[in-house]
Scaffold this active site. Structure first.
Site, PDB file in Angstrom:
ATOM      1  N   PRO A   2       0.826  -1.190   0.000  1.00  0.00           N
ATOM      2  CG  PRO A   2      -0.243  -1.288   2.034  1.00  0.00           C
ATOM      3  CD  PRO A   2       0.989  -1.720   1.344  1.00  0.00           C
ATOM      4  CD  GLU A   3       3.674   3.053  -3.972  1.00  0.00           C
ATOM      5  OE1 GLU A   3       3.871   4.239  -4.255  1.00  0.00           O
ATOM      6  OE2 GLU A   3       4.034   2.111  -4.691  1.00  0.00           O
ATOM      7  NE  ARG A 108       7.312  -9.560   2.288  1.00  0.00           N
ATOM      8  CZ  ARG A 108       8.061  -8.889   1.415  1.00  0.00           C
ATOM      9  NH1 ARG A 108       7.503  -8.287   0.386  1.00  0.00           N
ATOM     10  NH2 ARG A 108       9.346  -8.831   1.571  1.00  0.00           N
ATOM     11  NE  ARG A 150      18.423  13.557   0.068  1.00  0.00           N
ATOM     12  CZ  ARG A 150      17.770  12.672   0.807  1.00  0.00           C
ATOM     13  NH1 ARG A 150      16.820  13.063   1.613  1.00  0.00           N
ATOM     14  NH2 ARG A 150      18.061  11.419   0.731  1.00  0.00           N
TER      15      ARG A 150
END
Length: 269
Positions: A2-3, A108, A150
């Site tokens: 799930p995002e 999981r 970054r």
DNA sequence: ATGTGACCCTGGATGC
DNA sequence: TGCATCCAGGGTCACA
């Protein structure tokens, strides 16, 4: 699994529980990512569900003065089932609301269930999260600030929850395709014009996925058990070797910080 | 600080 | 058929 879209679709699907009271709790598995609360029935028993919130991929169920935090990890789902429905393998937790049961399945066990007292925003799991991608405050300027200096590539940077929450492996690839940006481009070098397109692409991609009920690959289902439909509209994710839907060039797959990235070498520069 | 890989866990797909 | 290997929507941790 799930995002943000899948968690948001789940959140909306639970709205029928608003105002109802917890009549029982059944814990079948003591430990997911963290140990489950030891006295969950004592903490939420008899309390009414007054709000269902979301922060990134975390669900926050307001019960009395506290919040039940639920994260679905990689393989979790939440369904509303009848109290008579027998649990299956990997059904770890039931929160019973009379005849309706909120049932957590997570093969999981990378998910989490925690009981939070006080302001959830100050909890260590939530305190350092970046902006919500669908909020007005998520702008190209804010993204530029988060990505400045970054050196990692833009795709793994997008999956860093301090930069923006909720964008996981599927929607990072999909959003970069939609924005026409090479996933390997160093994050700090993405131009302002590209970032403006990227912010729009992220919002558009997530909204479209929510409208489609999320992406069902293996484990994800909506609260009523229905599959999502957005996987059929993936432009690049999971389509290595297939033609780009825009230009016909074969979609490629590469590995970035251990995760598969899909992209079109012609559409994304 | 930032970046990367190992790791948590189960199950499905693939290959020998 | 059986077994080994690899891979999967996430996040945390140890270590360069």
């Amino acid at each position: 699994m799930p995002e943000l879209p899948e968690v948001e679709v789940t959140r909306r699907g639970l709205a029928v529980l608003l105002g109802r009271r917890v009549t029982d709790v059944v814990v079948r598995t003591g430990r997911l990512r963290y140990p489950l609360p030891g006295d969950l029935i004592g903490q939420i028993g008899g309390k009414a569900l007054t709000d269902i919130g979301r922060r990134g991929k975390y669900l926050l169920l307001a019960l009395g003065a506290g919040h039940l935090l639920i994260h679905l990890g990689m393989s979790g789902n939440l369904r509303l089932v009848a109290a008579a429905e027998a649990p299956a393998r990997h059904d770890h937790l039931d929160v019973v609301f009379g005849r309706t049961v909120l049932r957590l399945r997570d093969p999981r066990r990378f998910g989490a269930v925690l009981w939070l007292e006080g302001d959830p925003a100050t909890h260590p799991l939530l305190a350092r999260l970046g902006p919500e991608p669908l909020a007005r405050g998520f702008t190209a300027g804010r993204l530029a600030a988060a990505l400045a200096r970054r050196r990692t590539a833009i795709k793994p940077a997008l999956m860093d929850s301090r930069v923006v929450v909720g964008v996981g492996n599927i929607y990072a690839s999909e959003s970069l395709f939609r924005a026409g940006i090479d996933p390997r481009q160093p994050a700090a070098r993405v131009t302002a014009a590209q970032l403006a397109k990227l912010v729009s692409a992220i919002k558009d991609t997530l909204r479209a996925a929510i409208r489609a009920g999320g992406s069902s690959l293996r484990d994800y289902v909506q609260a009523e058990g229905d599959l999502g439909g957005f996987q059929r509209r993936h432009q690049v994710y999971g389509r290595a070797g297939e033609p780009c839907r825009r230009c016909g060039t074969l979609v490629r797959c590469l590995r970035q910080t251990g995760r598969a990235t899909y992209y079109c070498p012609r559409c994304q520069k």
